[in-house]
Design an enzyme around this catalytic site. Structure first.
Site, PDB file in Angstrom:
ATOM      1  N   HIS A 215      22.525  29.103  61.209  1.00  0.00           N
ATOM      2  CA  HIS A 215      22.458  29.067  59.748  1.00  0.00           C
ATOM      3  C   HIS A 215      23.570  29.921  59.159  1.00  0.00           C
ATOM      4  O   HIS A 215      23.696  31.104  59.471  1.00  0.00           O
ATOM      5  CB  HIS A 215      21.087  29.541  59.267  1.00  0.00           C
ATOM      6  CG  HIS A 215      19.983  28.592  59.618  1.00  0.00           C
ATOM      7  ND1 HIS A 215      18.733  29.008  60.033  1.00  0.00           N
ATOM      8  CD2 HIS A 215      19.955  27.233  59.644  1.00  0.00           C
ATOM      9  CE1 HIS A 215      17.978  27.944  60.271  1.00  0.00           C
ATOM     10  NE2 HIS A 215      18.697  26.860  60.041  1.00  0.00           N
ATOM     11  N   GLU A 218      23.442  33.600  57.430  1.00  0.00           N
ATOM     12  CA  GLU A 218      22.861  34.711  58.193  1.00  0.00           C
ATOM     13  C   GLU A 218      23.974  35.490  58.903  1.00  0.00           C
ATOM     14  O   GLU A 218      24.118  35.449  60.124  1.00  0.00           O
ATOM     15  CB  GLU A 218      21.804  34.165  59.159  1.00  0.00           C
ATOM     16  CG  GLU A 218      20.655  33.500  58.413  1.00  0.00           C
ATOM     17  CD  GLU A 218      19.731  32.674  59.302  1.00  0.00           C
ATOM     18  OE1 GLU A 218      19.860  32.768  60.542  1.00  0.00           O
ATOM     19  OE2 GLU A 218      18.884  31.937  58.754  1.00  0.00           O
ATOM     20  N   ARG A 273      23.510  27.363  53.853  1.00  0.00           N
ATOM     21  CA  ARG A 273      22.717  27.450  55.099  1.00  0.00           C
ATOM     22  C   ARG A 273      23.103  26.396  56.130  1.00  0.00           C
ATOM     23  O   ARG A 273      23.104  26.660  57.328  1.00  0.00           O
ATOM     24  CB  ARG A 273      21.233  27.303  54.727  1.00  0.00           C
ATOM     25  CG  ARG A 273      20.263  27.090  55.885  1.00  0.00           C
ATOM     26  CD  ARG A 273      18.865  26.891  55.306  1.00  0.00           C
ATOM     27  NE  ARG A 273      17.908  26.372  56.267  1.00  0.00           N
ATOM     28  CZ  ARG A 273      17.092  27.117  56.999  1.00  0.00           C
ATOM     29  NH1 ARG A 273      17.159  28.430  56.907  1.00  0.00           N
ATOM     30  NH2 ARG A 273      16.219  26.559  57.814  1.00  0.00           N
ATOM     31  N   HIS A 343      19.067  34.785  64.704  1.00  0.00           N
ATOM     32  CA  HIS A 343      18.936  34.413  63.290  1.00  0.00           C
ATOM     33  C   HIS A 343      18.612  35.672  62.469  1.00  0.00           C
ATOM     34  O   HIS A 343      18.498  36.770  62.994  1.00  0.00           O
ATOM     35  CB  HIS A 343      17.805  33.402  63.106  1.00  0.00           C
ATOM     36  CG  HIS A 343      18.090  32.037  63.646  1.00  0.00           C
ATOM     37  ND1 HIS A 343      18.214  30.938  62.844  1.00  0.00           N
ATOM     38  CD2 HIS A 343      18.267  31.592  64.923  1.00  0.00           C
ATOM     39  CE1 HIS A 343      18.451  29.853  63.592  1.00  0.00           C
ATOM     40  NE2 HIS A 343      18.480  30.243  64.856  1.00  0.00           N
ATOM     41  N   GLU A 417      14.783  36.824  65.075  1.00  0.00           N
ATOM     42  CA  GLU A 417      15.057  37.032  63.650  1.00  0.00           C
ATOM     43  C   GLU A 417      15.336  38.519  63.428  1.00  0.00           C
ATOM     44  O   GLU A 417      14.432  39.348  63.505  1.00  0.00           O
ATOM     45  CB  GLU A 417      13.860  36.582  62.812  1.00  0.00           C
ATOM     46  CG  GLU A 417      13.539  35.100  62.902  1.00  0.00           C
ATOM     47  CD  GLU A 417      14.341  34.258  61.930  1.00  0.00           C
ATOM     48  OE1 GLU A 417      15.143  34.846  61.144  1.00  0.00           O
ATOM     49  OE2 GLU A 417      14.181  33.025  61.932  1.00  0.00           O
TER      50      GLU A 417
END
Length: 459
Positions: A215, A218, A273, A343, A417
């Protein structure tokens, strides 16, 4: 849209002066607590040139806010899902808003007053997490601004463009030519070569695959891939654990899975994104590459609307970037023991599968190594991560890369994440790159051990 002079002036003043206090303070001072310490050393002409390039056509987010909303009833959830002009940060789409977690949502400046009045009228709790999104974007690049006009040396504590990351890959591969092989795995929609670094001491070793930037917005993701690569290479021969792991493992590292989208997030729209594809009949550009993989493609947690941030694309692996990743992964089955996709944000280790609530057959093994990784992260800086199956720990996702990798036979996979939990969201300041690197490197060392154990214990 601001005029050129006004845009440059506003961003110049944002660099000179500390930001206003945030609406909701926390113990760290919030998003607006960043202080300018290096401005006096900046070269004015270089700053103006840099800001001019940013202001030419880039989307401006001045006055936009990120609001964290806390629904407690299903009626409130339904109301939030219908709020106008909402850009969902976490969760990523309206249908996943629930009473079980907060929702971080960006609203354009023209909608703020009405949104807040509506939330007040419905007695829904909320707070302004980011008071001015554009100011937070400017603050995010202060370290980079301090380098303006200076000779370019790769600084691991600032964010880097596509071109700089590509040059870094070539440079570090040449510097460590005895360990690193610089390989092309595909070509993006816009014709950019997709590169991977193979770091290895023995071609017969099992492998761990790490990718970044599925993405585009990020940015902490490719920043981590770079600093982890540096740590691994500098640690070989000096750090006992890195030396042991690199003697026993091959590392495949792909810093830019989505180079077109990442480029667009620098040049045009910081919050972009998706990829940059455009298909006949689609109203909008871009496919979410993490909804385009062959893992329950088209199911819950993906959209068939091209303008949606979670648009799955017209068919599975329609994106050349996803096809290149998938082909590489399939061609190395039996060798890759662990796959980690980097991510942000939420501070989570997300395990397969995200497209179903049914536990995987190896859930105990997945949870074992996830707990070890979370414990290692906490040990470094006290940063709290949680872990679990994606459909329960985050939200439903179909077409995700970690589920694709798990489904085709890689024993241990996850989406990692990174920081934070919403204070900065996608706009994590550069002064957090190094602590993120250190704590996440600790997690990757544990997951490297997991790859070795899985290799040794495979039947």
């Amino acid at each position: 849209m601001l005029g050129m002079k006004e845009c440059i002036a506003n961003r110049y003043e944002a660099l000179k002066s500390p930001a206003k206090d945030n609406v909701c303070h926390d113990r760290n001072g919030g998003i607006q607590g960043i202080q300018v310490t290096m401005f006096a050393r900046l070269k004015t002409v270089s700053i103006i040139v840099l800001l001019s390039s940013q202001c030419l056509s880039k989307k401006d987010f001045s006055g936009d806010q990120v609001i964290t909303i806390y629904p407690t009833t299903e009626k409130q959830v339904a109301f939030i899902r219908g709020l106008p002009e909402a850009d969902y940060w976490n969760p990523k789409y309206a249908d996943e808003i629930s009473t079980e977690q907060k929702a971080d949502v960006r609203f354009p400046r023209q909608a703020i007053d009405q949104v807040e009045k509506s939330l007040d009228a419905e007695e829904i709790s909320y707070k302004v997490m980011i008071e001015d999104v554009q100011l937070a974007m400017n603050n995010q690049l202060k370290g980079r601004m301090a380098r303006a006009g200076r000779e370019l040396v790769h600084d691991y504590n600032v964010y880097h463009t596509v071109e700089e990351i590509e040059q870094w890959m070539a440079d570090i591969s040449a510097e460590y030519s005895d360990l690193v092989t610089y390989e092309q795995i595909g070509v993006s929609t816009e014709g950019r070569n997709m590169h991977m670094m193979k770091i290895s001491t023995n071609r017969n070793n099992p492998a761990i695959l790490i990718d970044c930037t599925f993405h585009a917005r990020e940015w902490i993701s490719p920043a981590f891939c770079q600093c982890f690569t540096r740590n691994l290479l500098e640690g070989y021969g000096t750090d006992p654990l890195f030396t042991k792991q690199l003697d026993s493992l091959t590392y495949y590292i792909i810093p830019l899975i989505n180079p077109d989208g990442y480029k667009y997030s620098w040049d045009e729209n910081r919050l972009w994104r998706k990829t940059r594809s455009k298909y006949e009949g689609d109203a909008c550009f871009g496919t979410d590459p993490n909804r385009n993989c062959d893992a329950n493609y088209g199911g819950e947690g993906s959209s068939n609307v091209s303008c949606a941030n979670t648009y799955r694309g017209p068919f599975v692996e329609s994106e050349p970037e996803v096809k290149a990743f998938a082909d590489f992964t399939r061609s190395h089955l039996g060798e890759i023991m662990t796959y980690v996709s980097i991510h942000s944000y939420s501070q989570l280790v997300v395990l397969p599968r995200s497209y179903t609530s049914v536990p995987t057959p190896t859930i105990d093994v997945l949870m074992k190594y996830a707990k070890q990784a979370v414990d290692e992260i906490y040990r470094v800086h006290g940063t709290v991560y949680t872990y679990g199956q994606g459909s329960s720990s985050l939200y439903f996702v179909s077409g995700g890369s970690k589920d694709f990798a798990y489904d085709i036979g890689i024993p241990w996979t996850c989406t990692l994440e990174l920081r934070d939990t919403g204070e900065y969201g996608f706009l994590l300041p550069e002064d957090q790159i190094e602590p993120v690197c250190v704590e996440t490197t600790a997690a990757l060392r544990t997951l490297s051990d997991a790859a070795l154990e899985l290799w040794l214990n495979k039947s």
